[in-house]
Design an enzyme around this catalytic site. Structure first.
Site, PDB file in Angstrom:
ATOM      1  N   PRO A  23      57.009  47.091  27.813  1.00 31.99           N
ATOM      2  CA  PRO A  23      56.340  48.285  28.328  1.00 31.99           C
ATOM      3  C   PRO A  23      56.817  49.521  27.572  1.00 31.99           C
ATOM      4  O   PRO A  23      58.017  49.758  27.452  1.00 31.99           O
ATOM      5  CB  PRO A  23      56.785  48.312  29.794  1.00 31.99           C
ATOM      6  CG  PRO A  23      57.081  46.890  30.125  1.00 31.99           C
ATOM      7  CD  PRO A  23      57.672  46.315  28.864  1.00 31.99           C
ATOM      8  N   GLU A  24      55.866  50.286  27.055  1.00 35.30           N
ATOM      9  CA  GLU A  24      56.211  51.491  26.300  1.00 35.30           C
ATOM     10  C   GLU A  24      55.980  52.718  27.172  1.00 35.30           C
ATOM     11  O   GLU A  24      55.671  52.603  28.356  1.00 35.30           O
ATOM     12  CB  GLU A  24      55.407  51.527  25.005  1.00 35.30           C
ATOM     13  CG  GLU A  24      55.715  50.330  24.114  1.00 35.30           C
ATOM     14  CD  GLU A  24      55.190  50.498  22.698  1.00 35.30           C
ATOM     15  OE1 GLU A  24      54.979  51.636  22.258  1.00 35.30           O
ATOM     16  OE2 GLU A  24      54.997  49.475  22.017  1.00 35.30           O
ATOM     17  N   ARG A  27      62.323  38.147  32.367  1.00 33.80           N
ATOM     18  CA  ARG A  27      63.326  37.912  31.330  1.00 33.80           C
ATOM     19  C   ARG A  27      64.681  38.541  31.640  1.00 33.80           C
ATOM     20  O   ARG A  27      65.633  38.380  30.884  1.00 33.80           O
ATOM     21  CB  ARG A  27      62.804  38.420  29.979  1.00 33.80           C
ATOM     22  CG  ARG A  27      61.469  37.790  29.587  1.00 33.80           C
ATOM     23  CD  ARG A  27      61.020  38.269  28.239  1.00 33.80           C
ATOM     24  NE  ARG A  27      59.622  37.933  27.984  1.00 33.80           N
ATOM     25  CZ  ARG A  27      58.954  38.248  26.883  1.00 33.80           C
ATOM     26  NH1 ARG A  27      59.557  38.925  25.918  1.00 33.80           N
ATOM     27  NH2 ARG A  27      57.689  37.908  26.740  1.00 33.80           N
TER      28      ARG A  27
END
Length: 271
Positions: free
Chosen positions: A2-3, A110
């Site tokens: 996610p940016e 993750r």
């Protein structure tokens, strides 16, 4: 990962639901994230009201009446606001529990994300103190990039993605901005003129603003605060399009590895 637009989309999504609400409890099912969730987080936050939700780069700052939580979504994390009971899944690691059954749930398959605590101003935390300006702020413009780039031999794409130079310009948006500015990504940062940096800064701002409006980029793992994917991927000009025709001139887009990241550019339009 996610940016900035994905994180900003999440911030805007959760803000009206949790601002002004008091946290009743914290349920930590898996504390082993990128850094361990503080074992005393429940004691620190229970009973305190969320006064503001801010963003600094790719970090979300949940500011309480006293102290703040610093949250990072890692590689594939997301936040969801739950207004009805929903049993946690395997990767639903933390819930912030509010009154009337409302929950803010952190999902992180993750476990590269983070949920930390600070008593002081969150921007002074060691993870945030050295960050560069926000790309949508008045402190960021072409003159700033030109000054910071003097004498730098690193590729301009790596320079643009350096969080100490400017925060939140990740791989996808760096590819897009350099294409729109007509700058080849492997060029040395210090060899680019002021005029071209003025153009690049404008494109960074424009592309990020468009992505925020459209809800971020559709990555495989990313959804917004209501579980919906972003849609900016429909507008990508070069990222993920290596070998396809350039949308501007028709030349074949080239894909190379630069700094271990996929980099796509047009050999004709970018110089």
């Amino acid at each position: 990962m996610p940016e900035l637009p994905e994180v900003e989309t999440t911030r805007r999504g959760i803000t009206p639901h949790i601002t002004g609400r008091r946290i009743l409890a914290v349920e930590v099912r898996e504390p082993r994230l990128r850094w361990p969730v503080p074992p005393d987080l429940q004691k620190r936050v229970a009973g305190r009201r969320v006064t503001e939700v801010r963003r600094r780069g790719k970090y979300l700052l949940l500011v309480l009446e006293r102290g703040s939580m610093i949250l990072h979504l890692g590689m594939s994390g997301s936040l969801r606001v739950l207004e009805v009971p929903l049993a946690p899944g395997r990767h639903d690691h933390v819930d912030l529990v509010f009154a009337e059954g409302l929950r803010l749930r952190l999902t992180d398959p993750r476990r590269f994300g983070a949920l930390l605590w600070t008593n002081g101003p969150p921007e002074s935390h060691k993870l945030l103190a050295g960050l560069g300006p926000e790309p949508l702020s008045d402190a960021f413009d072409g003159d700033y990039l030109f000054r910071r780039s003097r004498g730098r031999r690193i590729p301009v794409k790596a320079f643009l993605m350096d969080a100490k130079v400017v925060v939140g310009v990740g791989n996808i948006y760096a590819n897009e901005a350099l294409f729109m500015a007509g700058i080849r990504p492997e060029r040395a940062a210090g060899g680019i003129s002021r005029a071209r940096y003025l153009r690049l800064a404008e494109q960074v701002r424009s592309i990020l603003e468009q992505a925020i409006i459209q809800g971020g980029t559709t990555l495989r793992d990313f959804t917004d605060s209501q579980g919906r994917p972003g849609y900016f991927s429909q507008s990508l000009a070069v990222y993920g399009r290596g070998g396809l025709p350039c949308p501007a001139c028709g030349a074949q887009l080239r894909e190379v590895r630069l700094g271990q990241r996929s980099t796509v550019f047009c050999p004709r339009c970018q110089r």
